[in-house]
Design a protein around this motif. Structure first.
Motif, short mmCIF file in Angstrom:
data_model
loop_
_atom_site.label_atom_id
_atom_site.label_comp_id
_atom_site.label_asym_id
_atom_site.label_seq_id
_atom_site.Cartn_x
_atom_site.Cartn_y
_atom_site.Cartn_z
N LYS A 56 0.77 -1.11 -0.12
CA LYS A 56 -0.05 0.02 -0.09
C LYS A 56 0.85 1.16 -0.19
CE LYS A 56 -3.51 -2.48 2.86
NZ LYS A 56 -4.46 -2.09 3.78
N ASP A 57 1.93 1.12 -0.80
CA ASP A 57 3.04 2.09 -0.70
C ASP A 57 2.39 3.45 -1.31
OD1 ASP A 57 5.13 3.79 -0.38
OD2 ASP A 57 6.44 2.29 -1.30
N CYS A 58 1.88 4.24 -0.62
CA CYS A 58 1.54 5.57 -1.23
C CYS A 58 2.67 6.61 -1.62
CB CYS A 58 0.69 6.42 -0.13
SG CYS A 58 -0.64 5.70 0.51
N THR A 59 3.76 6.53 -1.23
CA THR A 59 5.04 7.16 -1.71
C THR A 59 5.44 6.88 -3.25
OG1 THR A 59 6.73 5.79 -0.44
CG2 THR A 59 5.46 7.62 0.78
N ALA A 60 4.90 5.71 -3.43
CA ALA A 60 5.46 5.27 -4.75
C ALA A 60 4.89 6.27 -5.89
CB ALA A 60 4.87 4.13 -5.35
N CYS A 61 3.79 7.06 -5.53
CA CYS A 61 3.38 8.08 -6.49
C CYS A 61 3.58 9.23 -5.67
CB CYS A 61 1.75 7.89 -6.87
SG CYS A 61 1.56 6.44 -7.95
N ASN A 65 7.77 14.16 -7.09
CA ASN A 65 7.93 14.28 -8.22
C ASN A 65 6.63 14.62 -9.17
OD1 ASN A 65 10.51 13.49 -8.20
ND2 ASN A 65 10.24 11.32 -8.30
N VAL A 66 5.61 14.63 -8.53
CA VAL A 66 4.18 15.11 -9.18
C VAL A 66 3.41 15.95 -8.56
CG1 VAL A 66 4.01 13.05 -10.48
CG2 VAL A 66 3.15 13.13 -8.28
N ALA A 67 2.45 16.48 -8.88
CA ALA A 67 1.75 17.87 -8.12
C ALA A 67 0.92 17.28 -7.18
CB ALA A 67 0.96 18.55 -9.28
N ASN A 68 1.20 15.92 -6.70
CA ASN A 68 0.17 15.16 -5.54
C ASN A 68 1.14 15.59 -4.21
OD1 ASN A 68 -1.61 14.21 -7.45
ND2 ASN A 68 -0.32 12.36 -7.65
N PRO A 69 0.31 15.43 -3.06
CA PRO A 69 1.43 15.47 -1.65
C PRO A 69 2.28 14.87 -1.62
CG PRO A 69 -1.01 15.60 -1.46
CD PRO A 69 -0.97 15.45 -2.88
#
Length: 130
Positions: A56-61, A65-69
């Motif tokens: 459940k690795d949220c930090t993968a996205c 590097n992207v506009a997400n938190p």
């Protein structure tokens, strides 16, 4: 030329319609577990580790590097606090967009009810950076 334009328009509509997939809603037929009021909840030891759980690795996205938190250790709190209404999980954008509760992408998993309950209790208790 008209066939190419028609093909392009139809293809674009198909891609547009299927590109914004929303995860399943949390199964509210199973109530969230109760977090005892006297159970302390620490952001650093209880909430932040949820973002990097195996499978459940949220930090993968959410890795800066992207506009997400950015949810990596050391960055998560400052990046999500603007999405939180302290004391009101239901009114917090962060809570509303958890995987399984309105996340805008198909991330391949739904957070389990225990993690969601812990995040909800943390927000409802003031979302402290402790």
């Amino acid at each position: 030329m008209k066939k190419r334009i028609s093909f392009f328009l139809i293809s674009s509509l198909i891609v547009f319609n299927f590109s914004c997939y929303y995860d399943q809603e949390i199964d509210l037929s199973q109530p969230l577990p109760d977090i005892p009021v006297d159970q302390p909840i620490s952001f650093s030891s209880d909430i932040a580790p949820i973002f990097s759980k195996t499978g459940k690795d949220c930090t993968a996205c959410h890795n800066g590097n992207v506009a997400n938190p950015d949810l990596r250790a050391g960055n998560a709190y400052t990046n999500i606090i603007a999405l939180i209404v302290a004391g009101d999980a239901e009114g917090s954008e962060f809570y509303q967009r958890l995987p399984g509760n309105g996340h805008p992408l198909d991330v391949g998993f739904v957070m389990d009810n225990a993690d969601i309950a812990l995040i909800k209790a943390w927000i409802d208790r003031g979302a402290e950076n402790n």
